[in-house]
Design a protein around this motif. Structure first.
Motif, short mmCIF file in Angstrom:
data_model
loop_
_atom_site.label_atom_id
_atom_site.label_comp_id
_atom_site.label_asym_id
_atom_site.label_seq_id
_atom_site.Cartn_x
_atom_site.Cartn_y
_atom_site.Cartn_z
N GLY A 87 11.93 0.04 -1.17
CA GLY A 87 10.95 -0.40 -2.15
C GLY A 87 10.77 0.59 -3.15
O GLY A 87 10.77 0.58 -4.47
N MET A 88 10.91 1.90 -2.68
CA MET A 88 10.77 3.04 -3.78
C MET A 88 11.84 3.12 -4.71
O MET A 88 11.77 3.22 -5.84
CB MET A 88 10.72 4.48 -3.17
CG MET A 88 9.38 4.70 -2.60
SD MET A 88 8.10 4.54 -3.69
CE MET A 88 8.60 5.63 -4.93
N ILE A 91 10.72 0.66 -7.09
CA ILE A 91 9.76 1.04 -8.03
C ILE A 91 10.14 2.23 -8.86
O ILE A 91 10.02 1.94 -10.27
CB ILE A 91 8.71 1.75 -7.00
CG1 ILE A 91 7.80 0.84 -6.27
CG2 ILE A 91 7.69 2.62 -8.12
CD1 ILE A 91 7.02 1.49 -5.20
N TYR A 112 0.38 3.08 -3.94
CA TYR A 112 0.98 3.48 -2.73
C TYR A 112 1.40 4.88 -2.74
O TYR A 112 2.09 5.30 -4.09
CB TYR A 112 2.36 2.67 -2.84
CG TYR A 112 3.39 3.04 -1.44
CD1 TYR A 112 2.96 2.85 -0.18
CD2 TYR A 112 4.73 3.78 -2.06
CE1 TYR A 112 3.80 3.09 0.73
CE2 TYR A 112 5.47 4.13 -0.89
CZ TYR A 112 4.97 3.97 0.46
OH TYR A 112 5.91 4.21 1.41
N GLU A 154 -0.96 -2.72 -8.51
CA GLU A 154 -0.96 -2.73 -7.06
C GLU A 154 -2.07 -3.59 -6.73
O GLU A 154 -3.18 -2.95 -6.94
CB GLU A 154 -0.39 -1.73 -6.40
CG GLU A 154 -0.10 -1.83 -4.92
CD GLU A 154 0.11 -0.61 -4.12
OE1 GLU A 154 0.62 0.44 -4.85
OE2 GLU A 154 -0.45 -0.35 -3.04
N SER A 158 -3.06 0.49 -1.72
CA SER A 158 -2.44 0.53 -0.09
C SER A 158 -3.51 0.83 0.82
O SER A 158 -3.34 0.38 2.00
CB SER A 158 -1.31 1.50 -0.36
OG SER A 158 -0.10 1.01 -0.84
N ASP A 183 3.32 -4.12 -7.77
CA ASP A 183 3.96 -4.12 -6.24
C ASP A 183 3.27 -5.19 -5.67
O ASP A 183 2.03 -5.00 -5.28
CB ASP A 183 3.56 -2.67 -5.72
CG ASP A 183 3.83 -2.49 -4.47
OD1 ASP A 183 4.17 -3.33 -3.84
OD2 ASP A 183 4.26 -1.25 -4.26
N SER A 185 3.83 -6.31 -2.60
CA SER A 185 4.12 -6.08 -1.01
C SER A 185 3.23 -6.68 -0.15
O SER A 185 3.49 -7.26 0.78
CB SER A 185 4.59 -4.69 -0.69
OG SER A 185 5.43 -4.10 -1.42
N SER A 205 8.28 -3.73 -1.53
CA SER A 205 8.96 -3.39 -0.31
C SER A 205 9.66 -4.39 0.46
O SER A 205 8.32 -5.00 0.99
CB SER A 205 8.11 -2.24 0.57
OG SER A 205 8.79 -1.84 1.31
N SER A 207 11.01 -3.94 2.97
CA SER A 207 10.91 -3.40 4.57
C SER A 207 9.62 -4.08 5.29
O SER A 207 9.43 -3.64 6.41
CB SER A 207 10.59 -1.86 4.47
OG SER A 207 11.30 -1.32 3.20
N LYS A 208 8.62 -4.66 4.36
CA LYS A 208 7.31 -4.97 5.14
C LYS A 208 7.28 -6.42 5.31
O LYS A 208 8.32 -6.84 6.42
CB LYS A 208 6.29 -4.76 3.99
CG LYS A 208 6.28 -3.33 3.50
CD LYS A 208 5.87 -2.17 4.62
CE LYS A 208 6.30 -0.81 4.15
NZ LYS A 208 5.79 -0.16 2.82
N VAL A 217 14.82 -1.31 5.82
CA VAL A 217 14.31 -0.65 4.71
C VAL A 217 15.00 -1.22 3.46
O VAL A 217 16.14 -0.82 3.26
CB VAL A 217 14.47 0.93 4.62
CG1 VAL A 217 13.91 1.72 3.39
CG2 VAL A 217 13.45 1.38 6.06
N SER A 218 14.30 -1.76 2.35
CA SER A 218 14.86 -2.16 1.35
C SER A 218 13.80 -2.73 0.30
O SER A 218 12.56 -2.78 0.69
CB SER A 218 16.02 -3.40 1.57
OG SER A 218 15.09 -4.35 2.32
N TRP A 331 4.48 -1.14 8.00
CA TRP A 331 3.75 -2.49 8.49
C TRP A 331 4.64 -3.54 8.02
O TRP A 331 5.74 -3.38 7.46
CB TRP A 331 2.23 -2.45 7.79
CG TRP A 331 2.11 -2.05 6.40
CD1 TRP A 331 2.02 -0.82 5.76
CD2 TRP A 331 2.46 -3.20 5.19
NE1 TRP A 331 1.93 -0.85 4.51
CE2 TRP A 331 2.19 -2.46 3.92
CE3 TRP A 331 2.57 -4.34 5.06
CZ2 TRP A 331 2.25 -2.92 2.98
CZ3 TRP A 331 2.62 -4.98 4.01
CH2 TRP A 331 2.59 -4.17 2.71
C1 LIG Z 1 6.26 0.82 1.87
C2 LIG Z 1 5.71 0.35 0.68
C3 LIG Z 1 6.50 0.85 -0.66
C4 LIG Z 1 7.67 1.68 -0.62
O1 LIG Z 1 8.77 0.83 0.30
P1 LIG Z 1 9.91 1.50 1.09
O2 LIG Z 1 10.72 0.41 1.28
O3 LIG Z 1 9.33 2.38 2.25
O4 LIG Z 1 10.51 2.32 0.11
C5 LIG Z 1 5.97 0.56 -1.63
N1 LIG Z 1 4.74 -0.29 -1.98
C6 LIG Z 1 3.85 -0.50 -0.76
C7 LIG Z 1 2.85 -1.29 -1.09
C8 LIG Z 1 4.57 -0.17 0.42
O5 LIG Z 1 3.61 -0.45 1.46
#
Ligand SMILES: *Cc1c(COP(=O)(O)O)cnc(C)c1O
Length: 391
Positions: A87-88, A91, A112, A154, A158, A183, A185, A205, A207-208, A217-218, A331
């Motif tokens: 996710g980073m 971003i 975030y 966002e 967060s 964002d 997510s 992200s 990853s969530k 993680v992506s 999460w």
């Molecule tokens: C976790 C998260 C990110 C970063 O994502 P990664 O996949 O960990 O790099 C960005 N924004 C939000 C809201 C997140 O919870």
């Protein structure tokens, strides 16, 4: 998925990869290869000359990653999407693709934490300034925007889960000639489609919730072809934070159940938040779906929220007593998780930044997973009882 359609309509989520796959496999295969060979000099030349579009090297184009990108673009109602290693990476590539030294970004407060740190470190070093504004204060945003290159959103945020009128903010950005990025997510494409509200770029992200199983993680960015081509031209190949084929495959798997999982996270989290709110020892709940009307464009709520204990509850005893809720960051997966605010405030690397996210000693962030509402509630209730006695 068009606005107004049933967010739980599974068919709109799976069509993108319902074409036949190699060997008639029901699941698309993982094309786990770094490079692709050419059958002849002529084919290689035609590819280099741009006459033929085909995979050459996985940092540029990989069929499994491409399939995920197409699915995600469809879900966000975007012309195109681009997968990233985190996710980073999504971003940083989105922001760096549109700014240069001397530019200013307007961002909503409480973004975030690592986005906040990116803005305050690397971007600062490259002479890009970031102004933070309360996303609920449209006149403050209107005042901050003149001369800004980008509006970074966002919603909900967060930790304190401030939910904004994303469509109104996107219009303000457009009026001032700023590019808007969000964002998304937390809501996932099931509950919020920011492009349909006028935002230029939506990122996740992955990853969530998109992955949904705490095993990848992506990240991903979606938008118009012009915007995505801009990312594809520089930040994607040269910063090099590309998505791996295996991660893309896990995400394709995750997307198949996304609407069902979101529905379950929403129902469980709302019930648990309401029960917490009724307790004497709880001061406040930060959950956009509790008591408030959701802002326009937000069609539902997910499993992540936070709450604040009244003084006198032993947060350490609460955390240590929990069995189903695990102590852990991130999460979006099956598992229920908590993060105690007092631990985050101890973070050595960035001692003061946690306050900037609205975190306090008595706040706890919860991710309500898929274990079942009653089991999760009895876990919480018993830990709270212990923590109240231990105080
Ligand atoms: C976790 C998260 C990110 C970063 O994502 P990664 O996949 O960990 O790099 C960005 N924004 C939000 C809201 C997140 O919870």
């Amino acid at each position: 998925m068009s606005q107004g359609s049933d967010p739980f309509d599974l068919a709109s989520f799976v069509v993108a990869h319902d074409e036949p796959h190699a060997f008639d496999a029901v699941v698309p295969p993982i094309v786990q290869t770094s490079l692709f060979t050419f059958s002849s000099y002529e084919e290689m030349l035609a590819t280099y000359q741009g006459e033929k579009v085909r995979p050459v090297y996985t940092r540029g184009l990989n069929p499994t990653v491409r399939l995920f990108e197409e699915m995600l673009a469809k879900l966000e109602g975007a012309e195109d999407a681009l997968g990233f290693a985190s996710g980073m990476a999504a971003i940083s590539a989105s922001v760096l693709s549109f700014v240069e030294p001397g530019d200013r970004i307007v961002a909503v407060r409480h973004v975030y934490p690592d986005a906040f740190r990116l803005f305050g470190s690397l971007l600062k070093r490259f002479k890009i300034e970031v102004t933070y504004v309360d996303g609920g204060d449209e006149s403050a945003i209107d005042k901050a925007l003149p001369g800004a290159k980008l509006l970074y959103l966002e919603s909900p945020t967060s930790w304190v889960m401030e939910a904004h009128d994303v469509g109104a903010l996107a219009q303000l950005a457009r009026r001032h000639g700023a590019i808007s990025v969000i964002d998304n997510s937390w809501a996932s494409p099931v509950f919020q489609n920011p492009l349909s509200l006028g935002v230029d770029l939506v990122l996740h992200s992955a990853s969530k919730y998109l992955g949904g199983h705490s095993d990848v993680v992506s990240g991903v960015v979606a938008g118009s072809k012009t915007m995505i081509d801009r990312l594809r031209a520089e930040a994607y190949p040269y910063l090099g934070g590309k998505m791996s084929p295996f991660d893309a495959w896990l995400l394709i798997r995750g997307l198949r159940t996304l609407p069902l999982r979101m529905k379950a996270h929403e129902a469980s989290a709302l019930e648990i938040a309401a029960r917490l709110q009724a307790l004497d020892v709880v001061e406040a709940i930060c959950h956009p779906g509790l008591g408030n009307r959701l802002p326009p464009g937000l069609k539902g709520t997910s499993g992540l929220f936070s709450f604040i204990f009244k003084p006198g509850v032993n947060v350490r005893a609460f955390a240590n007593h929990l069995k189903l809720f695990k102590l852990g960051v991130s999460w979006g997966g099956h598992e229920s998780l908590i993060v105690p605010g007092e631990v985050v405030l101890e973070q050595k690397a960035q001692p003061n930044s946690a306050r900037a996210f609205g975190i306090s000693e008595r706040s706890v962030r919860l991710h309500v997973g898929l274990e079942g509402t009653e089991a999760l509630w009895s876990d919480l209730a018993s830990a709270i009882e212990t923590a109240t006695k231990a105080a």
